[in-house]
Enzyme design. Structure first.
Site, PDB file in Angstrom:
ATOM      1  N   SER A   7      42.315 -43.402  46.953  1.00 43.48           N
ATOM      2  CA  SER A   7      41.687 -43.469  45.647  1.00 43.48           C
ATOM      3  C   SER A   7      40.720 -44.656  45.562  1.00 43.48           C
ATOM      4  O   SER A   7      39.800 -44.751  46.375  1.00 43.48           O
ATOM      5  CB  SER A   7      42.774 -43.511  44.571  1.00 43.48           C
ATOM      6  OG  SER A   7      42.255 -43.281  43.287  1.00 43.48           O
TER       7      SER A   7
ATOM      8  N   HIS B 283      46.118 -35.612  44.268  1.00 47.71           N
ATOM      9  CA  HIS B 283      45.359 -36.836  44.531  1.00 47.71           C
ATOM     10  C   HIS B 283      46.205 -37.745  45.405  1.00 47.71           C
ATOM     11  O   HIS B 283      47.317 -38.109  45.034  1.00 47.71           O
ATOM     12  CB  HIS B 283      45.046 -37.514  43.191  1.00 47.71           C
ATOM     13  CG  HIS B 283      44.228 -38.757  43.307  1.00 47.71           C
ATOM     14  ND1 HIS B 283      42.933 -38.753  43.743  1.00 47.71           N
ATOM     15  CD2 HIS B 283      44.526 -40.060  43.017  1.00 47.71           C
ATOM     16  CE1 HIS B 283      42.451 -39.992  43.712  1.00 47.71           C
ATOM     17  NE2 HIS B 283      43.403 -40.798  43.294  1.00 47.71           N
TER      18      HIS B 283
ATOM     19  N   ASP C  66      40.646 -31.959  43.689  1.00 53.73           N
ATOM     20  CA  ASP C  66      41.069 -33.285  43.219  1.00 53.73           C
ATOM     21  C   ASP C  66      40.281 -33.623  41.961  1.00 53.73           C
ATOM     22  O   ASP C  66      39.050 -33.512  41.929  1.00 53.73           O
ATOM     23  CB  ASP C  66      40.788 -34.296  44.329  1.00 53.73           C
ATOM     24  CG  ASP C  66      41.259 -35.707  44.010  1.00 53.73           C
ATOM     25  OD1 ASP C  66      41.687 -35.967  42.875  1.00 53.73           O
ATOM     26  OD2 ASP C  66      41.179 -36.554  44.919  1.00 53.73           O
TER      27      ASP C  66
END
Length: 419
Positions: free
Chosen positions: A104, A353, A324
């Site tokens: 991320s 994710h 995502d």
């Protein structure tokens, strides 16, 4: 991390994490305005000038509070500074080069570190990739569209399981029921805790990880069919409520994103862009706007975004799910093009994710091979160099099982880049 990798791979590495500046055990740990997310907040949808003013006052108060409490350090809380810290960790370890694994927001940090110190990178794994061409204002608007799609995927899943949840077989009618629930909670918050904004907070994690869908569906069904708000309040407490550590996380999130890149300082620009996006994506747009709105009033100026394009690195390995929401698919494709020699592994049909080390054996084989000896997918000349099928969607649980599991649930994928 070490326990999730194959033992023979993990044995090759010292697996080291760190609290970036401002976070956790780093000093000072930021906490700009304790209790900023205390329930019940104003409705996130600024349908009246009064509601808009209330939300703007909260955003301005947070920014001003951060300036008062942390004026000395705010100019130095940003991704470039964190990358320099990562280099200080490397030097302290005496390692000539490091291998980096980021999820991320960590993918952006890794790409920035690699840009600044390309000769210090041995291997680089980026999972659920931030698009560096949109940091951060544009990226959040793109998130709104992706989270709306993911929320609708959840509602369609609820419709497919009408036998378990009794909310109908038509996804559009299920969606209408969810927004009726939102409207009702805006007028009368459940348990004095869950208003419209808190409801969005509660269902946002379902956009990160579909393992939460059965619990969220149970709460939805109980509220609509049984007039029972207890499961909804419990879901909020498990998934949506922000505790003291969350106050720290949000403070650093805001400090980094507001400092990293430019944000509009004229609220009219925010208003126009977010109403335009809301017309296409009503689920999260205004909740997300208020989450980021302190950047309109941030007390320190913004830096320029980093151009992470890099032809001096060893080949990196990227992982990206096609659906995502937090880091939409285009980010993986963009970074794949910017990092020469990189390889992109795509989870086709996946919407979670943070997809490696989460049960998909195909993805994890590519990861283990790369970490073991640098083996990369050969590549086929297209966007993806390898494709893995997504894991099956979850199955409904019984009410008792869902309640028991919900009490023990922890957030899976909320790794720093939030909608």
């Amino acid at each position: 991390m070490a326990s999730s990798l194959p033992k023979e791979v993990a044995a090759q590495y010292d697996v080291i994490g760190f609290d970036p500046r401002g976070v956790g055990e780093s000093e000072p740990a930021l906490d700009c305005r304790p209790g900023h997310f205390g329930a019940v907040r104003p409705d996130s949808l600024p349908a009246t000038p009064a509601v808009e003013r209330a939300n703007l006052a909260r955003a301005r108060s947070f920014a001003e509070g951060c300036g008062r409490k942390h004026a000395r350090v705010l100019p130095y809380i940003d991704t470039v500074s964190a990358a320099h810290d990562l280099e200080a960790v490397r030097r302290a370890l005496g390692a000539p080069r490091i291998s980096y694994f980021g999820y991320s927001y960590g993918t952006y940090l890794g790409a920035v570190y690699a840009k600044l110190y390309p000769d210090r990178v041995r291997r680089l794994v980026l999972d659920s990739v931030v698009d560096p061409t949109g940091v951060w204002y544009e990226a959040n608007l793109r998130q709104d569209l992706a989270f709306n799609d993911r929320h609708r995927a959840f509602l369609a899943w609820v419709a497919r399981h009408h036998a378990a949840y009794g909310l109908g077989t038509d996804p559009e009618r299920v969606e209408a029921a969810w927004y009726r629930m939102r409207a009702a909670l805006a007028k009368r918050p459940a348990g004095g805790k869950v208003g419209a904004a808190e409801l969005e907070d509660t269902y946002l994690p379902g956009g990160y990880y579909n393992g939460y869908w059965p619990y969220l569906a149970e709460a939805f069904s109980a509220y609509v069919n049984d007039a029972d708000s207890g499961p909804l309040v419990e879901a909020y407490e498990n998934f949506g409520a922000v505790d003291a550590s969350g106050d720290n996380g949000y403070s650093v999130y805001t400090a980094v994103e507001c400092r990293d890149a430019g944000w509009p300082r004229d609220w009219d620009d925010w208003r126009e862009d977010n109403w335009e996006t809301y017309a296409k994506a009503p689920f999260l747009t205004w909740n997300n706007a208020w989450y980021n709105a302190p950047c309109a009033f941030w007390p320190v100026p913004s830096r320029r975004p980093v151009d992470v394009a890099n032809d001096a690195l060893p080949p990196a390995l990227l992982f990206q799910a096609t659906h995502d929401a937090a880091t939409p698919y285009e980010g993986g494709v963009s970074v794949h093009r910017l990092l020469r020699g990189s390889r992109l592994v795509v989870e086709e049909g996946g919407g979670n994710h943070g997809i490696t080390l989460s049960g998909n054996a195909c993805l994890d084989r590519h990861l283990a091979a790369y970490l073991a000896d640098g083996t990369l997918p050969r590549g086929g000349g297209g966007e993806a160099d390898a494709v893995c099928a997504a894991l099956p969607a979850p199955e409904p649980l019984t009410s008792k099982a869902a309640a028991a599991s919900s009490r023990g649930a922890t957030l899976h994928g909320l790794l720093g880049f939030r909608g």
